[in-house]
Structure formats: structure tokens, C-alpha cells
Design an enzyme around this catalytic site. Sequence first.
Site, short mmCIF file in Angstrom:
data_model
loop_
_atom_site.label_atom_id
_atom_site.label_comp_id
_atom_site.label_asym_id
_atom_site.label_seq_id
_atom_site.Cartn_x
_atom_site.Cartn_y
_atom_site.Cartn_z
N LYS A 36 0.85 -1.21 0.00
CA LYS A 36 0.00 0.00 0.00
C LYS A 36 0.88 1.25 0.00
CE LYS A 36 -0.17 -0.16 5.00
NZ LYS A 36 -0.85 0.28 6.20
N ARG A 134 -9.61 -0.04 15.50
CA ARG A 134 -9.54 0.67 14.22
C ARG A 134 -10.54 -0.02 13.29
NH1 ARG A 134 -3.73 1.42 11.28
NH2 ARG A 134 -4.37 -0.50 10.26
N CYS A 315 12.88 24.37 3.91
CA CYS A 315 11.88 25.14 3.16
C CYS A 315 11.09 24.20 2.26
CB CYS A 315 12.60 26.22 2.33
SG CYS A 315 13.78 27.20 3.29
N MET A 316 10.25 24.75 1.41
CA MET A 316 9.37 23.90 0.60
C MET A 316 10.16 23.02 -0.38
SD MET A 316 6.16 24.86 -1.88
CE MET A 316 5.26 25.74 -0.62
C1 LIG Z 1 -3.86 -4.22 7.98
C2 LIG Z 1 -2.39 -4.12 7.87
N1 LIG Z 1 -1.65 -5.24 7.82
C3 LIG Z 1 -0.30 -5.20 7.75
C4 LIG Z 1 0.38 -4.00 7.72
C5 LIG Z 1 1.87 -3.99 7.69
O1 LIG Z 1 2.37 -3.44 8.88
P1 LIG Z 1 3.94 -3.24 9.08
O2 LIG Z 1 4.35 -2.22 8.05
O3 LIG Z 1 4.06 -2.73 10.47
O4 LIG Z 1 4.55 -4.55 8.84
C6 LIG Z 1 -0.37 -2.80 7.78
C7 LIG Z 1 0.31 -1.52 7.78
O5 LIG Z 1 0.04 -0.63 8.53
C8 LIG Z 1 -1.78 -2.87 7.85
O6 LIG Z 1 -2.52 -1.76 7.90
#
Ligand SMILES: Cc1ncc(COP(=O)(O)O)c(C=O)c1O
Length: 378
Positions: A36, A134, A315-316
Amino acid sequence: MSSYPARAVVDLAAIRANVETLAARAPSAQVMAVVKADGYGHGLVPSARAALAGGASWLGAAHVSEALALRAAGLDARILTWLYAPGAPLAEAVAADVDVSVSAPWALDEVVAGARQVGRTARVHLKVDTGLGRSGSMPSEFPALLDAALRAEASGEVRVVGIWSHFAWADAPQHPTVRAQAEVFAAMVGLAESRGARLEVRHLANSAATLTNPAVHYDLVRPGIAVYGLSPMPDLADAAELGLVPAMTLEAELALVKRVPAGQGVAYGHLYTTAAETMLGLVPLGYADGIPRHASERGPVLVGDRRLTVAGRICMDQFVLDLGPEARESAGDRVVLFGPGTAGEPTAEDWARASGTIGYEIVTRIGARVPRVYVGTE
Ligand SMILES: Cc1ncc(COP(=O)(O)O)c(C=O)c1O
């Protein structure tokens, strides 16, 4: 190479090797590389390919758009997406053979609708909130969600392939929440199986749990940050101690070197003032590139073989270094903000400490305008 005066050099061989290391730490589980947020800033598709080459068989994407981009790039691994709001393109996800997480009844309804629309069975992973507070269904509501999902399975719209959850405190392995969450997870898995779920993957472990807690590896581990070579628990062990290699090096060319007199205020607000005549060097990276402004006066860099600290405000688009009166550098010379740390350069972790944040944020926030340059390809 691009004409941009800075770049994030991403070592794909490091990503590959890190996944091999993680897979070896969890020999009974498959590995889902979490890619991600543009592969934690390293580039979504190149990082994913390198992770698959290292032995991952799943890819984790928060947003549906990320999952679809992975599929569109031709990656044929299993892909899980988990963060969406009502109205997300779930039909498209199901059509693209993407597994979908479900945390609530409305989400199940939307997955079922998407599956009907494209005439396919959706693979779902039911997410339980075992204590993170969460996403995920609260344990009290989980049985009803499970039953609804199993009814949708009986009518062919979904297949419940997974139950999963996420830790609050895996980076402190002795923290009581780790055991408490693992117990809730085991109970929810037991409940699902007792009600007839034929689970393919039960998964709970992020990077820290993959590295510290074999009891929660189950069928699949989901490391993110460790894939990119950063320690998920830098207070307990650094990357090298965990056998990980940081994959990103952030570097720039000096855009200007000039002599200034004693008493010269430097950059906005003159946080820094030269004590004597000296040479200033201008680094063409700033907070628009993801360099934290909080690291003003604190961020470390390597110039030649010298470690220096940011002079004045970031700065930017740029910040300044005091190179000293005898400096031999000139415009075009290389400055390294962070890298693996093996050639005297600071690490992303050093920048995290200098700016009061975590390594995750340092690498993921590197701006889109900073070109990614890939090395370590075969
Ligand atoms: C649902 C979920 N699984 C796994 C991970 C991976 O976590 P990490 O980067 O701490 O290994 C994340 C990242 O935040 C996550 O949101």
C-alpha cells in the site's frame, strides 16, 4: 537519468532479499507483502514484483485503486484490499480477482452486490477488531457478520476464505495487548470454523509479529515496513540486527555553493546564523518532497565523507548546509540524506528520530515529484 536534482534510489534486490528473510522467519506461513501507499513510497509495481521474486505469494493493498493497479500491471498474485467506503468499485475488484476484506454488514452487502453484478463469487476475508480499535468488526458483532457471510457463501455470492486482524502493539512483543489480541483472534477463528467456515488463510502478523511471535504466524504473515528494510521496532533491534537491508537511498546534488560572511542568517526566520565566514551548500529537497520541516536544524546528511546537519529551516523545495570555511564541495556534488547506513550515510530511522516520527513516515512521505530510480534488477 532525469534532470531532477534529487532522487530516491530503490534497491529492488534489497526488497527481494528482505522478503526472503521474512519468509525464512515464518516458514509455515505464506507471505503477503504489504505494498500500500505506493509500496511505502518505494513504488507500487516495482516493489510488488521484487517482493514476489523474493517469495511473497500475496500482495496487500489498502485501497481498491491500488489493488486494481497491481492487477492492471499484470501481477497474478493473490491481492487483498481492505480500506474502502460505501460506493467503492467492488464489482471491479471482484472482476479483477481481488480478495476483499469485510468489516461490517454494509460492506458485505456491497461485496455481494458487486459479485452479482459481474457474475463471479467474491473471495472475502472477514476482519475482526481484536483490540486495535480501528477497522474490523467488534467481537460482539462478529458472529452476526460471520453468519451473514456464510449465508452469502451458501448462495454462491461469496466464499469466506479468510479471517484476519491487526495488532496495536506488536512492536512491543511483551505488551499484554499482544497476547490478549491473539486470544480473541483464536476465539473468533474457532467460532468461524465451528460454524462451518472453510478458511484458507487466517492472518494476524505484521512485520513486528512476523519477526518476534511465531505463535501468531498462522497461514499467512503480512509484513510491510520490513519488506523495505526498516525495523518495525527500532528501540528493540535495528535493521541490520534483524537481517534487513533498507531499500531506499535519498540523494541530491548541491544546487549552489557560496561563501557568506560571519553573522549571515540562513533561510526563513534565520534559525541559524553563521558564526564565522563559511561556505553554504543548497540542497534541492524540501518539505514538498517529504523532508520533514520538523527536522530543521536536526536532519543529518552525508556530504563526501562528512556527516553534517541541516542549517536553519527546511523550506518547501530546499534546505541549506553549512559546509564550513574550507569546504571543497561545489555545485553538483552528491548529498545523501539517508540510505542503508553502510557507507557512512544516515538512515531513514535517523531522520525519524531527528523529526520526532517513525521510519514508516519518512519513506512513505517522499513526494511524488522525486523520481524513483530502480537498481538491483536482474
Ligand atoms: C492491515 C495491515 N496489515 C499489515 C500492515 C503492515 O504493517 P507493518 O508495516 O508494520 O509490517 C499494515 C500496515 O500498517 C496494515 O494496515
